[in-house]
Design a protein around this motif. Sequence first.
Motif, PDB file in Angstrom:
ATOM      1  N   MET A 180       0.851  -1.184   0.000  1.00 43.69           N
ATOM      2  CA  MET A 180       0.000   0.000   0.000  1.00 43.69           C
ATOM      3  C   MET A 180       0.891   1.240   0.000  1.00 43.69           C
ATOM      4  SD  MET A 180      -3.379   0.934   2.108  1.00 43.69           S
ATOM      5  CE  MET A 180      -4.157  -0.346   1.180  1.00 43.69           C
ATOM      6  N   THR A 181       0.499   2.244  -0.775  1.00 40.97           N
ATOM      7  CA  THR A 181       1.263   3.478  -0.880  1.00 40.97           C
ATOM      8  C   THR A 181       1.110   4.314   0.379  1.00 40.97           C
ATOM      9  OG1 THR A 181       0.838   3.489  -3.246  1.00 40.97           O
ATOM     10  CG2 THR A 181       1.628   5.525  -2.293  1.00 40.97           C
ATOM     11  N   VAL A 182       2.205   4.853   0.859  1.00 42.11           N
ATOM     12  CA  VAL A 182       2.178   5.738   2.020  1.00 42.11           C
ATOM     13  C   VAL A 182       2.114   7.172   1.512  1.00 42.11           C
ATOM     14  CG1 VAL A 182       3.431   6.503   4.062  1.00 42.11           C
ATOM     15  CG2 VAL A 182       3.518   4.106   3.383  1.00 42.11           C
ATOM     16  N   PHE A 183       1.078   7.895   1.917  1.00 42.49           N
ATOM     17  CA  PHE A 183       0.903   9.277   1.491  1.00 42.49           C
ATOM     18  C   PHE A 183       1.364  10.210   2.594  1.00 42.49           C
ATOM     19  CE2 PHE A 183      -2.349   6.977  -0.949  1.00 42.49           C
ATOM     20  CZ  PHE A 183      -1.971   7.338  -2.222  1.00 42.49           C
ATOM     21  N   LYS A 184       1.944  11.338   2.182  1.00 40.85           N
ATOM     22  CA  LYS A 184       2.414  12.358   3.120  1.00 40.85           C
ATOM     23  C   LYS A 184       1.864  13.704   2.671  1.00 40.85           C
ATOM     24  CE  LYS A 184       6.769   9.981   3.931  1.00 40.85           C
ATOM     25  NZ  LYS A 184       8.225  10.055   3.789  1.00 40.85           N
ATOM     26  N   PRO A 185       1.687  14.656   3.609  1.00 39.67           N
ATOM     27  CA  PRO A 185       1.249  15.992   3.210  1.00 39.67           C
ATOM     28  C   PRO A 185       2.192  16.564   2.153  1.00 39.67           C
ATOM     29  CG  PRO A 185       1.095  15.759   5.575  1.00 39.67           C
ATOM     30  CD  PRO A 185       1.803  14.523   5.067  1.00 39.67           C
ATOM     31  N   GLY A 186       1.597  17.127   1.113  1.00 40.78           N
ATOM     32  CA  GLY A 186       2.362  17.697   0.012  1.00 40.78           C
ATOM     33  C   GLY A 186       2.409  16.800  -1.214  1.00 40.78           C
ATOM     34  N   ASN A 187       2.087  15.493  -1.046  1.00 41.97           N
ATOM     35  CA  ASN A 187       2.062  14.590  -2.202  1.00 41.97           C
ATOM     36  C   ASN A 187       0.948  14.986  -3.154  1.00 41.97           C
ATOM     37  OD1 ASN A 187       2.799  11.673  -0.213  1.00 41.97           O
ATOM     38  ND2 ASN A 187       4.224  12.874  -1.393  1.00 41.97           N
ATOM     39  N   LEU A 188       1.185  14.808  -4.457  1.00 42.08           N
ATOM     40  CA  LEU A 188       0.164  15.053  -5.469  1.00 42.08           C
ATOM     41  C   LEU A 188      -0.528  13.735  -5.765  1.00 42.08           C
ATOM     42  CD1 LEU A 188       2.079  17.457  -7.873  1.00 42.08           C
ATOM     43  CD2 LEU A 188       0.469  18.028  -6.050  1.00 42.08           C
ATOM     44  N   VAL A 244      -4.457  11.733  -7.299  1.00 38.31           N
ATOM     45  CA  VAL A 244      -5.724  11.807  -8.036  1.00 38.31           C
ATOM     46  C   VAL A 244      -6.613  10.686  -7.537  1.00 38.31           C
ATOM     47  CG1 VAL A 244      -4.787  12.856 -10.132  1.00 38.31           C
ATOM     48  CG2 VAL A 244      -4.838  10.384  -9.918  1.00 38.31           C
ATOM     49  N   LEU A 245      -7.900  10.841  -7.746  1.00 40.58           N
ATOM     50  CA  LEU A 245      -8.820   9.742  -7.458  1.00 40.58           C
ATOM     51  C   LEU A 245      -8.576   8.636  -8.464  1.00 40.58           C
ATOM     52  CD1 LEU A 245     -12.157  11.637  -6.751  1.00 40.58           C
ATOM     53  CD2 LEU A 245     -10.842  10.267  -5.125  1.00 40.58           C
ATOM     54  N   LYS A 246      -8.703   7.412  -8.049  1.00 37.94           N
ATOM     55  CA  LYS A 246      -8.521   6.286  -8.970  1.00 37.94           C
ATOM     56  C   LYS A 246      -9.553   6.328 -10.086  1.00 37.94           C
ATOM     57  CE  LYS A 246      -6.208   3.132  -5.817  1.00 37.94           C
ATOM     58  NZ  LYS A 246      -6.273   1.878  -5.065  1.00 37.94           N
ATOM     59  N   SER A 247     -10.695   6.936  -9.810  1.00 35.63           N
ATOM     60  CA  SER A 247     -11.743   7.045 -10.819  1.00 35.63           C
ATOM     61  C   SER A 247     -11.534   8.243 -11.746  1.00 35.63           C
ATOM     62  CB  SER A 247     -13.104   7.154 -10.141  1.00 35.63           C
ATOM     63  OG  SER A 247     -13.145   8.308  -9.322  1.00 35.63           O
ATOM     64  N   GLY A 248     -10.499   9.056 -11.487  1.00 35.99           N
ATOM     65  CA  GLY A 248     -10.218  10.222 -12.316  1.00 35.99           C
ATOM     66  C   GLY A 248     -10.526  11.505 -11.582  1.00 35.99           C
ATOM     67  N   GLY A 249     -10.218  12.619 -12.204  1.00 32.44           N
ATOM     68  CA  GLY A 249     -10.490  13.916 -11.596  1.00 32.44           C
ATOM     69  C   GLY A 249      -9.253  14.777 -11.577  1.00 32.44           C
ATOM     70  N   PRO A 250      -9.320  15.904 -10.876  1.00 36.11           N
ATOM     71  CA  PRO A 250      -8.192  16.843 -10.865  1.00 36.11           C
ATOM     72  C   PRO A 250      -7.038  16.338 -10.002  1.00 36.11           C
ATOM     73  CG  PRO A 250      -9.870  17.600  -9.354  1.00 36.11           C
ATOM     74  CD  PRO A 250     -10.448  16.407 -10.077  1.00 36.11           C
ATOM     75  N   VAL A 251      -5.871  16.890 -10.256  1.00 39.52           N
ATOM     76  CA  VAL A 251      -4.728  16.597  -9.396  1.00 39.52           C
ATOM     77  C   VAL A 251      -4.955  17.339  -8.085  1.00 39.52           C
ATOM     78  CG1 VAL A 251      -2.238  16.862  -9.115  1.00 39.52           C
ATOM     79  CG2 VAL A 251      -3.174  16.280 -11.346  1.00 39.52           C
ATOM     80  N   MET A 252      -4.771  16.638  -6.976  1.00 36.72           N
ATOM     81  CA  MET A 252      -5.006  17.206  -5.649  1.00 36.72           C
ATOM     82  C   MET A 252      -3.719  17.125  -4.831  1.00 36.72           C
ATOM     83  SD  MET A 252      -8.688  15.376  -4.887  1.00 36.72           S
ATOM     84  CE  MET A 252      -8.048  13.728  -5.136  1.00 36.72           C
ATOM     85  N   THR A 253      -3.647  17.912  -3.781  1.00 43.51           N
ATOM     86  CA  THR A 253      -2.514  17.886  -2.864  1.00 43.51           C
ATOM     87  C   THR A 253      -2.972  17.291  -1.547  1.00 43.51           C
ATOM     88  OG1 THR A 253      -1.646  19.897  -3.864  1.00 43.51           O
ATOM     89  CG2 THR A 253      -0.769  19.301  -1.714  1.00 43.51           C
ATOM     90  N   VAL A 254      -2.192  16.350  -1.023  1.00 41.59           N
ATOM     91  CA  VAL A 254      -2.509  15.780   0.291  1.00 41.59           C
ATOM     92  C   VAL A 254      -2.249  16.859   1.325  1.00 41.59           C
ATOM     93  CG1 VAL A 254      -1.882  14.043   2.013  1.00 41.59           C
ATOM     94  CG2 VAL A 254      -1.955  13.424  -0.421  1.00 41.59           C
ATOM     95  N   ASP A 255      -3.286  17.176   2.106  1.00 47.76           N
ATOM     96  CA  ASP A 255      -3.183  18.204   3.136  1.00 47.76           C
ATOM     97  C   ASP A 255      -2.867  17.581   4.497  1.00 47.76           C
ATOM     98  OD1 ASP A 255      -3.370  20.852   4.171  1.00 47.76           O
ATOM     99  OD2 ASP A 255      -5.397  20.425   4.866  1.00 47.76           O
ATOM    100  N   ALA A 256      -3.510  16.455   4.781  1.00 52.78           N
ATOM    101  CA  ALA A 256      -3.303  15.795   6.071  1.00 52.78           C
ATOM    102  C   ALA A 256      -3.606  14.313   5.938  1.00 52.78           C
ATOM    103  CB  ALA A 256      -4.207  16.415   7.130  1.00 52.78           C
TER     104      ALA A 256
END
Length: 131
Positions: free
Chosen positions: A1-9, A11-23
């Motif tokens: 499983m991917t570990v996400f950190k604040p600041g990572n870019l 997207v939803l697996k179903s598509g959509g805009p690029v988002m930034t992980v906030d928390a």
Amino acid sequence: MTVFKPGNLVVLKSGGPVMTVDAVNTDIFDDNKVTGIVCVWFVGEKLERVRFGQDAIEPARLQKTSSRKRKARLGEVAGEYKMVLDEMVAAMNTPADTGGEVSSKVAKRPKSANTVVEQPETAPAPKGVAA
């Protein structure tokens, strides 16, 4: 499983805009158990902020630009930035006694015909002290 950190870019697996992980929200008793990922992105000028499950998002795949294009753009931005800085330095280094544009643009308060300006009274000098 991917570990996400604040600041990572991401997207939803179903598509959509690029988002930034906030928390990254974790379980109150187990910091290793992720309970949600808070992501932020803009829609026009409006900031959106939503919490997603960790399984709903994936790292964003960013388009690669050629190094030649990237260097050209960086040079363009650096040139614009340098020009602005040069203008600021020139404005700050203008001598004050030359009466340059900056001092001439100071607004003066108009005097009203009905306004009476009283001069403060000066106390008489004490006796025995030269004035």
